[in-house]
Design a protein around this motif. Structure first.
Motif, mmCIF file in Angstrom:
data_model
loop_
_atom_site.group_PDB
_atom_site.id
_atom_site.type_symbol
_atom_site.label_atom_id
_atom_site.label_comp_id
_atom_site.label_asym_id
_atom_site.label_seq_id
_atom_site.Cartn_x
_atom_site.Cartn_y
_atom_site.Cartn_z
ATOM 1 N N CYS A 159 9.007 33.528 -4.651
ATOM 2 C CA CYS A 159 9.824 32.681 -5.531
ATOM 3 C C CYS A 159 10.018 31.292 -4.936
ATOM 4 O O CYS A 159 10.827 30.505 -5.454
ATOM 5 N N VAL A 160 9.305 31.008 -3.835
ATOM 6 C CA VAL A 160 9.357 29.734 -3.102
ATOM 7 C C VAL A 160 10.791 29.247 -2.940
ATOM 8 O O VAL A 160 11.133 28.116 -3.258
ATOM 9 N N THR A 161 11.628 30.140 -2.409
ATOM 10 C CA THR A 161 13.037 29.817 -2.203
ATOM 11 C C THR A 161 13.278 29.350 -0.778
ATOM 12 O O THR A 161 13.659 28.217 -0.533
ATOM 13 N N GLY A 162 13.093 30.251 0.198
ATOM 14 C CA GLY A 162 13.295 29.865 1.589
ATOM 15 C C GLY A 162 14.511 30.483 2.235
ATOM 16 O O GLY A 162 14.720 30.319 3.437
ATOM 17 N N ASN A 209 4.866 23.591 -1.605
ATOM 18 C CA ASN A 209 5.330 24.611 -2.540
ATOM 19 C C ASN A 209 6.848 24.723 -2.594
ATOM 20 O O ASN A 209 7.377 25.646 -3.217
ATOM 21 N N ASN A 210 7.533 23.788 -1.955
ATOM 22 C CA ASN A 210 9.003 23.725 -2.014
ATOM 23 C C ASN A 210 9.643 25.024 -1.539
ATOM 24 O O ASN A 210 10.639 25.487 -2.108
ATOM 25 N N ALA A 211 9.061 25.644 -0.503
ATOM 26 C CA ALA A 211 9.555 26.942 -0.045
ATOM 27 C C ALA A 211 10.653 26.816 1.007
ATOM 28 O O ALA A 211 11.650 27.519 0.958
ATOM 29 N N GLY A 212 10.473 25.945 1.998
ATOM 30 C CA GLY A 212 11.515 25.765 2.998
ATOM 31 C C GLY A 212 11.444 26.717 4.172
ATOM 32 O O GLY A 212 12.315 26.680 5.044
ATOM 33 N N SER A 262 24.649 31.017 -3.987
ATOM 34 C CA SER A 262 24.205 31.427 -5.320
ATOM 35 C C SER A 262 23.371 30.339 -5.984
ATOM 36 O O SER A 262 22.310 30.619 -6.558
ATOM 37 N N VAL A 263 23.841 29.096 -5.919
ATOM 38 C CA VAL A 263 23.087 27.992 -6.508
ATOM 39 C C VAL A 263 21.751 27.831 -5.798
ATOM 40 O O VAL A 263 20.707 27.627 -6.428
ATOM 41 N N SER A 264 21.775 27.959 -4.481
ATOM 42 C CA SER A 264 20.542 27.814 -3.703
ATOM 43 C C SER A 264 19.533 28.898 -4.075
ATOM 44 O O SER A 264 18.334 28.628 -4.193
ATOM 45 N N ALA A 265 20.006 30.121 -4.277
ATOM 46 C CA ALA A 265 19.110 31.214 -4.647
ATOM 47 C C ALA A 265 18.580 31.024 -6.058
ATOM 48 O O ALA A 265 17.372 31.142 -6.299
ATOM 49 N N PHE A 266 19.464 30.720 -7.015
ATOM 50 C CA PHE A 266 19.013 30.561 -8.394
ATOM 51 C C PHE A 266 18.051 29.385 -8.531
ATOM 52 O O PHE A 266 17.047 29.466 -9.244
ATOM 53 N N ALA A 267 18.348 28.284 -7.857
ATOM 54 C CA ALA A 267 17.508 27.089 -7.949
ATOM 55 C C ALA A 267 16.296 27.170 -7.034
ATOM 56 O O ALA A 267 15.536 26.210 -6.940
ATOM 57 N N THR A 268 16.109 28.318 -6.377
ATOM 58 C CA THR A 268 15.005 28.560 -5.432
ATOM 59 C C THR A 268 14.910 27.439 -4.405
ATOM 60 O O THR A 268 13.832 26.904 -4.144
ATOM 61 N N GLY A 310 16.807 27.446 -1.011
ATOM 62 C CA GLY A 310 16.679 28.011 0.320
ATOM 63 C C GLY A 310 17.634 27.435 1.342
ATOM 64 O O GLY A 310 17.672 27.907 2.480
ATOM 65 N N LEU A 311 18.410 26.407 0.974
ATOM 66 C CA LEU A 311 19.442 25.915 1.883
ATOM 67 C C LEU A 311 20.553 26.949 1.975
ATOM 68 O O LEU A 311 20.857 27.643 1.001
ATOM 69 N N SER A 312 21.180 27.050 3.142
ATOM 70 C CA SER A 312 22.199 28.074 3.342
ATOM 71 C C SER A 312 23.284 27.562 4.268
ATOM 72 O O SER A 312 23.024 26.787 5.196
#
Length: 418
Positions: free
Chosen positions: A28-31, A145-148, A356-362, A364-366
């Motif tokens: 999901c190219v989240t990170g 791929n904007n994965a992080g 939650s926003v980071s996960a939904f928007a893929t 990956g910042l935490s």
């Protein structure tokens, strides 16, 4: 594959939840991560993650169409329809060329990023050629791929003041976040902006505006924070502000400790992450085009005009409904997930909302709480990442499974609004 003993450094390999979370985050190219990518995974495990990032970034259907093109030299009608839908293109005759164009564009931009990073790792940090090539390849794929995902335990904190690392990665993220339709049109029509589509103009203008606003917002709020920007030289603070503004485009690298940022900074980053990048690309969020459409709808309503006009073109009314649907589903998903995370983890609202926003928007910042969450809470983020990558409108349409016209209309009546 990630559960295989060869994929992890410790005895017994990765657990099911660790492997599921990591593979979902990669494809999901989240990170977002629950384990340290550098120390937990072996080179084999890291290679699996990189492959998942590439497949997820290109898009599952586009990747499947590419395999079909290589093996069979032709597409089935269903494959062409699915690929056209994912690539946000119309018609069937141009799908094969579009798939080739997307793959070649992605590989070319990743190769350019690789060259910059390889030279820097080799000459600036004294990496052996093999290690420099591996690190450059992984971070080039992860950034475009904007994965992080990063091969360092502290992500990219060690390069916070190195423009030769930060800027190539930021450039790859921005280009990947524009979306393939924009990249393909710019490749053909770059000198002729009058020929650009409304989508290209919206994506480019909104991207530039959000990058500038995000850079100014993050830099000013974190300027004197000793735990983030305060210890840096002034020029490095601006570089870090720009870099993290880029990351909110749904990339997820960090060159300072996100958990040490001010709560006000998190709130602004929540908004930027929620908006995301361009459609049909490697970015997530509701997409800048959705945000722009709603903005112009609002302006049109405040002016009392009948039609929404953007760049000299009238916007179809069904686009209004699609934009509103995307935003409502996105907000509902984020609020639901935030509430569940607060119940399951006991963490504060600002931290759980950020995750939650980071996960939904893929993105990956935490803020640092994801690895500490319980397995049920991590599974909530897995579902949220999948929903964010799939897209609210796509999921809603798939659930509804209907596309039919109603042959009658009810009488009109206007409720009070506002």
């Amino acid at each position: 594959m990630l559960m295989l003993p060869i994929a992890a450094t410790g005895p017994g390999g990765a657990s099911f939840v660790q492997a599921l979370f990591t593979s979902t985050s990669a494809v999901c190219v989240t990170g977002l991560t629950v384990v340290d990518t550098e120390t937990f995974w072996t080179p084999f495990g890291q290679a699996v993650i990189m492959l998942l990032i590439q497949v997820g970034g290109l898009g599952i259907m586009i990747f499947a169409a590419l395999i079909g093109l290589v093996l069979a030299r032709k597409f089935s009608v269903r494959s062409r329809l699915n690929t056209a839908a994912e690539a946000k293109t119309v018609g069937l005759d141009d799908v094969r060329g579009i798939v080739r164009g997307i793959v070649l564009t992605a590989l070319a931009l990743e190769a350019a990023t690789f060259v910059f990073l390889f030279v820097r790792f080799l000459t600036g940090y004294g990496y052996p050629p093999g290690r420099a090539a591996w690190y450059a390849t992984f971070h080039a794929v992860s950034s475009f791929n904007n994965a992080g995902f990063a091969l360092y335990s502290d992500n990219l904190i060690g390069f916070v003041d190195d423009p030769f690392i930060c800027l190539p990665i930021a450039a790859a993220i921005i280009l990947g976040g524009l979306g393939f339709p924009v990249l393909l049109q710019l490749r053909k029509e770059l000198p002729r902006p009058l020929h650009w589509s409304m989508n290209t103009k919206l994506v480019l203008s909104a991207t530039v505006l959000l990058l500038i606003v995000g850079t100014a917002y993050i830099t000013l709020l974190e300027w004197d924070n000793p735990a983030t920007f305060g210890r840096l030289d002034p020029w490095a603070r601006v570089l870090a502000g720009f870099f993290h503004s880029v990351q909110t485009r749904t990339a997820g690298f960090n060159s300072v400790d996100i958990g040490a940022m001010h709560g006000e900074t998190w709130l602004g980053m929540d908004v930027l992450m929620f908006i995301g990048g361009g459609p049909a690309g490697t970015a997530g969020g509701i997409k800048v085009t959705t945000f722009a459409v709603l903005f112009f709808v609002m302006v049109t309503e405040l002016r009392g005009e009948a039609a929404v006009n953007i760049f000299g073109k009238r916007l179809p009314r069904d686009v209004h409904r699609q934009a509103i649907t995307v935003v409502i589903i996105a907000i509902a998903a984020i609020i639901t997930a935030t509430g569940l995370l607060m119940v399951l983890s006991g963490e504060s609202l600002d931290r759980t909302l950020f995750e939650s926003v980071s996960a939904f928007a893929t993105v990956g910042l935490s803020t640092g709480i994801t690895p500490e969450l319980s397995a049920p809470a991590q599974l909530v983020l897995v579902v949220l990442m999948f929903l964010g990558r799939l897209g609210p409108l796509t999921l809603g349409s798939a659930i509804a499974l209907r596309d039919h016209r109603i042959l009658y209309e009810y009488p009109k009546e206007r409720p009070a609004i506002g």
